[in-house]
Design a protein around this motif. Structure first.
Motif, PDB file in Angstrom:
ATOM      1  N   GLY A 278       0.827  -1.210   0.000  1.00  0.00           N
ATOM      2  CA  GLY A 278       0.000   0.000   0.000  1.00  0.00           C
ATOM      3  C   GLY A 278       0.856   1.253   0.000  1.00  0.00           C
ATOM      4  N   ALA A 279       1.948   1.234   0.751  1.00  0.00           N
ATOM      5  CA  ALA A 279       2.818   2.409   0.838  1.00  0.00           C
ATOM      6  C   ALA A 279       3.500   2.684  -0.495  1.00  0.00           C
ATOM      7  N   THR A 280       3.921   1.618  -1.167  1.00  0.00           N
ATOM      8  CA  THR A 280       4.546   1.790  -2.479  1.00  0.00           C
ATOM      9  C   THR A 280       3.540   2.389  -3.460  1.00  0.00           C
ATOM     10  N   LEU A 281       2.330   1.808  -3.455  1.00  0.00           N
ATOM     11  CA  LEU A 281       1.272   2.278  -4.346  1.00  0.00           C
ATOM     12  C   LEU A 281       0.936   3.738  -4.033  1.00  0.00           C
ATOM     13  N   GLY A 282       0.808   4.020  -2.734  1.00  0.00           N
ATOM     14  CA  GLY A 282       0.416   5.361  -2.317  1.00  0.00           C
ATOM     15  C   GLY A 282       1.412   6.423  -2.739  1.00  0.00           C
ATOM     16  N   GLN A 283       2.684   6.060  -2.724  1.00  0.00           N
ATOM     17  CA  GLN A 283       3.683   7.047  -3.122  1.00  0.00           C
ATOM     18  C   GLN A 283       3.771   7.182  -4.637  1.00  0.00           C
ATOM     19  N   ALA A 284       3.312   6.139  -5.348  1.00  0.00           N
ATOM     20  CA  ALA A 284       3.422   6.166  -6.803  1.00  0.00           C
ATOM     21  C   ALA A 284       2.245   6.898  -7.461  1.00  0.00           C
ATOM     22  N   ILE A 285       1.088   6.890  -6.794  1.00  0.00           N
ATOM     23  CA  ILE A 285      -0.111   7.479  -7.409  1.00  0.00           C
ATOM     24  C   ILE A 285      -0.086   8.998  -7.270  1.00  0.00           C
ATOM     25  N   PRO A 286      -0.273   9.754  -8.371  1.00  0.00           N
ATOM     26  CA  PRO A 286      -0.329  11.216  -8.251  1.00  0.00           C
ATOM     27  C   PRO A 286      -1.611  11.634  -7.520  1.00  0.00           C
ATOM     28  N   ASN A 287      -1.509  12.663  -6.677  1.00  0.00           N
ATOM     29  CA  ASN A 287      -2.662  13.000  -5.838  1.00  0.00           C
ATOM     30  C   ASN A 287      -3.855  13.525  -6.640  1.00  0.00           C
ATOM     31  N   PHE A 288      -3.593  14.253  -7.753  1.00  0.00           N
ATOM     32  CA  PHE A 288      -4.745  14.776  -8.501  1.00  0.00           C
ATOM     33  C   PHE A 288      -5.530  13.645  -9.170  1.00  0.00           C
ATOM     34  N   TRP A 289      -4.811  12.601  -9.628  1.00  0.00           N
ATOM     35  CA  TRP A 289      -5.474  11.467 -10.264  1.00  0.00           C
ATOM     36  C   TRP A 289      -6.297  10.680  -9.233  1.00  0.00           C
ATOM     37  N   PHE A 290      -5.707  10.474  -8.066  1.00  0.00           N
ATOM     38  CA  PHE A 290      -6.427   9.803  -6.984  1.00  0.00           C
ATOM     39  C   PHE A 290      -7.662  10.617  -6.605  1.00  0.00           C
TER      40      PHE A 290
ATOM     41  N   GLY B 287      -3.640  13.540   1.222  1.00  0.00           N
ATOM     42  CA  GLY B 287      -2.902  12.867   2.299  1.00  0.00           C
ATOM     43  C   GLY B 287      -2.329  11.522   1.908  1.00  0.00           C
ATOM     44  N   LEU B 288      -2.770  10.991   0.761  1.00  0.00           N
ATOM     45  CA  LEU B 288      -2.383   9.618   0.388  1.00  0.00           C
ATOM     46  C   LEU B 288      -0.873   9.384   0.396  1.00  0.00           C
ATOM     47  N   SER B 289      -0.158  10.213  -0.378  1.00  0.00           N
ATOM     48  CA  SER B 289       1.268   9.904  -0.511  1.00  0.00           C
ATOM     49  C   SER B 289       2.018  10.198   0.781  1.00  0.00           C
ATOM     50  N   SER B 290       1.537  11.210   1.548  1.00  0.00           N
ATOM     51  CA  SER B 290       2.194  11.483   2.822  1.00  0.00           C
ATOM     52  C   SER B 290       1.977  10.349   3.811  1.00  0.00           C
ATOM     53  N   SER B 291       0.751   9.781   3.826  1.00  0.00           N
ATOM     54  CA  SER B 291       0.539   8.673   4.764  1.00  0.00           C
ATOM     55  C   SER B 291       1.430   7.506   4.370  1.00  0.00           C
ATOM     56  N   ALA B 292       1.652   7.316   3.087  1.00  0.00           N
ATOM     57  CA  ALA B 292       2.544   6.242   2.653  1.00  0.00           C
ATOM     58  C   ALA B 292       3.970   6.498   3.133  1.00  0.00           C
ATOM     59  N   ALA B 293       4.417   7.751   2.970  1.00  0.00           N
ATOM     60  CA  ALA B 293       5.780   8.083   3.405  1.00  0.00           C
ATOM     61  C   ALA B 293       5.920   7.916   4.914  1.00  0.00           C
ATOM     62  N   ILE B 294       4.893   8.359   5.657  1.00  0.00           N
ATOM     63  CA  ILE B 294       4.959   8.248   7.117  1.00  0.00           C
ATOM     64  C   ILE B 294       4.917   6.783   7.541  1.00  0.00           C
ATOM     65  N   ALA B 295       4.069   5.982   6.880  1.00  0.00           N
ATOM     66  CA  ALA B 295       3.982   4.556   7.234  1.00  0.00           C
ATOM     67  C   ALA B 295       5.342   3.880   7.078  1.00  0.00           C
ATOM     68  N   ARG B 296       6.015   4.165   5.974  1.00  0.00           N
ATOM     69  CA  ARG B 296       7.344   3.583   5.755  1.00  0.00           C
ATOM     70  C   ARG B 296       8.311   3.996   6.855  1.00  0.00           C
ATOM     71  N   GLN B 297       8.285   5.280   7.175  1.00  0.00           N
ATOM     72  CA  GLN B 297       9.210   5.794   8.182  1.00  0.00           C
ATOM     73  C   GLN B 297       8.926   5.189   9.555  1.00  0.00           C
ATOM     74  N   VAL B 298       7.621   5.137   9.919  1.00  0.00           N
ATOM     75  CA  VAL B 298       7.249   4.578  11.223  1.00  0.00           C
ATOM     76  C   VAL B 298       7.683   3.118  11.296  1.00  0.00           C
ATOM     77  N   ARG B 299       7.427   2.371  10.210  1.00  0.00           N
ATOM     78  CA  ARG B 299       7.768   0.951  10.234  1.00  0.00           C
ATOM     79  C   ARG B 299       9.273   0.752  10.445  1.00  0.00           C
ATOM     80  N   SER B 300      10.076   1.441   9.631  1.00  0.00           N
ATOM     81  CA  SER B 300      11.516   1.180   9.738  1.00  0.00           C
ATOM     82  C   SER B 300      12.064   1.691  11.069  1.00  0.00           C
ATOM     83  N   ALA B 301      11.547   2.832  11.555  1.00  0.00           N
ATOM     84  CA  ALA B 301      12.030   3.337  12.843  1.00  0.00           C
ATOM     85  C   ALA B 301      11.660   2.377  13.968  1.00  0.00           C
ATOM     86  N   MET B 302      10.427   1.848  13.909  1.00  0.00           N
ATOM     87  CA  MET B 302      10.003   0.952  14.988  1.00  0.00           C
ATOM     88  C   MET B 302      10.755  -0.368  14.960  1.00  0.00           C
TER      89      MET B 302
END
Lengths: 334, 314
Positions: B135-147, B189-204
């Protein structure tokens, strides 16, 4: 010496199930293989062995941090291995731990006061003042002062951090302290200070130690008994002095010989002898015979097919080696 | 902590000065002449001079800058070249729209990103982890205006749960505000939530391997206490650093998403100002945006200092 042991471990197996991406079935990895040990109240058992010998897995199992595959751990009156991974609070308080690396074992966002008082906060109903007083007392016990209360771990040196970890582990007045390589991350001068501190505290408070290390010379000063682990097995166990001065198992001898000698000529001769020996481990899977057979200098034909059971050693203790049995043919024990 | 705030505030003064110089000189360097646009093709040379005089463009650029700076410091950003509206009023009218869009999408990004990251880190290699990573990969790849267009097609046009376009201010009706802001905030918020999810996961995952987590468990702390008190607080340190520029990205992204949802925020104001070469308006919008970004960074620095004792000046 006829009193019941504080902790008694019987035929303990710790197994990790490793699964890689393309495998459907997990493969077992036996870190601890049928270990039996006991420690009496107020006594110290040193556990030595090279890295990967299962020492830390054994410690984790005693602390309830990893599930036990089979076997029993009995602590006081409690049967711990039957409880899966979470121990009741009554037991939890009695077993505390100090870990190897003080740079990683203290939470960097907490103050010293928070770190030392956390077990008290969780397990006791002390008032804030009582707790503060006790924390100051504990700090003084480990030669720190109350000026350090509000500081954070990054402001301390390695030795000081390990003192903080010890203070935190002593806070609940445990009966058993599991020390997982408590000094191997420290420099040599600090190592002795910490060992001496542990020595004093044990005698003053009557705590039993399970002291894990890879340096036999360091362990033997403070231990009453020593157990030597190799590839998940205990290969030798006995009174500290006997194991150190008259090691019975070839692996224990090899461990002692890993400490360099002061005389260059003797050291050169020993190194030449060591090079003549094969130096690879037995693969852990499908093991037949003695676990040490591929590295043993004195390997016998029957070691290839038959696993030695523990035999009593003159001077106390046991060693799992046919050489010991042959030296004392009548004395099969356990 | 007060010292940290003080240090950061003092460091802001040179930053804001540089930004104001850049803003002012870039708009002066724009190709084309706003005066030509105002008087049109039929304008005479006298009209040209008159308009130039009226807009104050005969004064040398350096003294124009200091006049502008002096007034800006008092909250007066000048008036628009085209409709004589004070720039401050125009910006302040549009700002709440963009701010609420950015804030709601930041909130969504933090909630979704943290939840996904925590769930993935606590169950490594499980299906939850794989789903979150995918989901995080997809979220960062999708442009926000298209979503955003997809969201409109599904939730607004087909299901009619939300309005497809427009914005209702919070003060008019909180419920309608929420309905109007949900879809654009999700898109943003889509791509930011993806970026944050990745960061939270690796930090945790990193913090979970630390010995102090083993020590906390060995001391008999409950799983919840270990996760929330020991793991999360330390894992949030790198996350807060990411959050700071994610919110800045959201602010920039809001200008685009506003166009998709036909929301009259700062974005449409900025686009028309650039098209018309309405220099005071452009300067005002840039300056206000910079102020907001700086305020966000100051706040995240503060949170960072609170979480990480090593970042506090001693």
């Amino acid at each position: 010496m006829g009193d019941k042991p504080l902790i008694e471990i019987n035929d303990l197996w710790v197994t990790y199930w490793a699964r890689s991406a393309f495998q459907l079935r997990s493969k077992p990895f036996h870190a601890v293989k049928g270990v039996s040990l006991s420690i009496k109240a107020g006594q110290t058992l040193g556990i030595v062995g090279e890295s990967g010998s299962g020492k830390s897995s054994l410690a984790n199992a005693v602390l309830g941090l990893v599930p036990v595959e089979s076997g029993t751990i009995r602590f006081d009156q409690h049967e711990l291995s039957a409880m899966k991974t979470r121990y009741p609070a009554a037991v939890r308080k009695q077993i505390q731990a100090v870990f190897q690396d003080p740079f990683s074992s203290l939470n960097p966002s907490m103050t010293v006061e928070d770190i030392i008082s956390e077990p008290l906060r969780v397990h006791t109903k002390m008032s804030n003042d009582q707790r503060r007083d006790l924390v100051v007392e504990l700090l003084e016990l480990v030669s720190l002062s109350k000026d350090h209360l509000k500081r954070h771990p990054h402001e301390f040196s390695g030795g000081q951090r390990q003192r903080i970890a010890i203070a935190s582990a002593l806070a609940l007045q445990p009966k058993l302290l599991v020390l997982d390589e408590p000094v191997s991350a420290l420099d040599v001068s600090t190592q002795n200070q910490i060992i001496n501190l542990l020595y004093e505290r044990r005698d003053a408070l009557g705590i039993a130690y399970m002291l894990i290390a890879h340096d036999l010379a360091l362990v033997h000063h403070i231990s009453d008994r020593i157990a030597v682990m190799y590839l998940g097995h205990i290969v030798e166990e006995g009174p500290a002095d006997r194991v150190y001065k008259n090691p019975a198992h070839p692996y224990t001898k090899a461990l002692l010989e890993a400490v360099p000698l002061l005389d260059p000529a003797k050291q050169r001769a020993r190194r030449a002898a060591r090079k003549a020996q094969p130096a690879y481990d037995t693969p852990r899977d499908a093991q037949v015979g003695c676990p040490y057979k591929n590295r043993c200098a004195q390997v016998l034909p029957k070691c290839q097919t038959q696993a030695p059971t523990p035999f009593s050693v003159k001077g106390g203790g046991v060693a799992s080696c046919f050489l010991v049995a042959d030296a004392q043919p009548t004395s099969e024990a356990l | 902590m007060l010292r940290l705030i003080g240090q950061r505030l003092i460091a802001l003064i040179p930053l804001l000065f540089i930004v104001s110089v850049l803003t002012f000189s870039f708009t002066a360097l724009l190709p084309g002449d706003p005066v030509d646009l105002i008087i049109g093709d039929e304008g005479t040379a006298e009209q040209y001079e008159m308009v130039r005089e009226r807009l104050g463009m005969n004064v040398p650029i350096v003294s124009r800058y200091f006049q502008w700076l002096g007034r800006a410091a008092q909250g007066d950003l000048g008036t628009s070249f085209f409709n004589s509206v004070p720039v401050m009023d125009a910006v302040m009218q549009r700002l709440p729209v963009t701010i609420s869009l950015t804030a709601v999408s930041a909130l969504i990004a933090v909630i979704v990103g943290m939840a996904a990251g925590i769930a993935a880190a606590l169950n490594p290699r499980s299906w939850i982890d794989r789903l979150a990573t995918f989901g995080a990969t997809l979220g960062q790849a999708i442009p926000n205006f298209w979503f955003g267009i997809l969201l409109v097609a599904f939730f607004a046009v087909s299901l009619r749960w939300f309005p497809a376009t427009g914005f209702t201010p919070l003060s008019t009706s909180p419920w309608e505000w929420l309905r109007s802001v949900t879809l654009p905030a999700l898109a943003l918020g889509l791509s930011s939530s993806a970026a944050i999810a990745r960061q939270v996961r690796s930090a945790m995952v990193g913090v979970l391997q630390q010995d102090y987590i083993r020590a906390a468990r060995a001391q008999g702390l409950s799983r919840r206490r270990v996760v929330f008190k020991h793991v999360l607080k330390n894992a949030l340190i790198p996350v807060v650093a990411v959050l700071s520029f994610q919110i800045t990205i959201l602010l920039g992204g809001a200008l685009i998403v506003e166009q998709v949802f036909a929301i009259n925020g700062l974005g449409s104001l900025a686009i028309s100002a650039v098209r018309q070469q309405d220099i005071p308006m452009i300067q005002g919008i840039v300056l206000v945006s910079v102020f907001i970004v700086v305020a966000i960074q100051l706040t995240t620095d503060m949170i960072y200092g609170f979480l990480n004792p090593k970042a506090r000046p001693s």
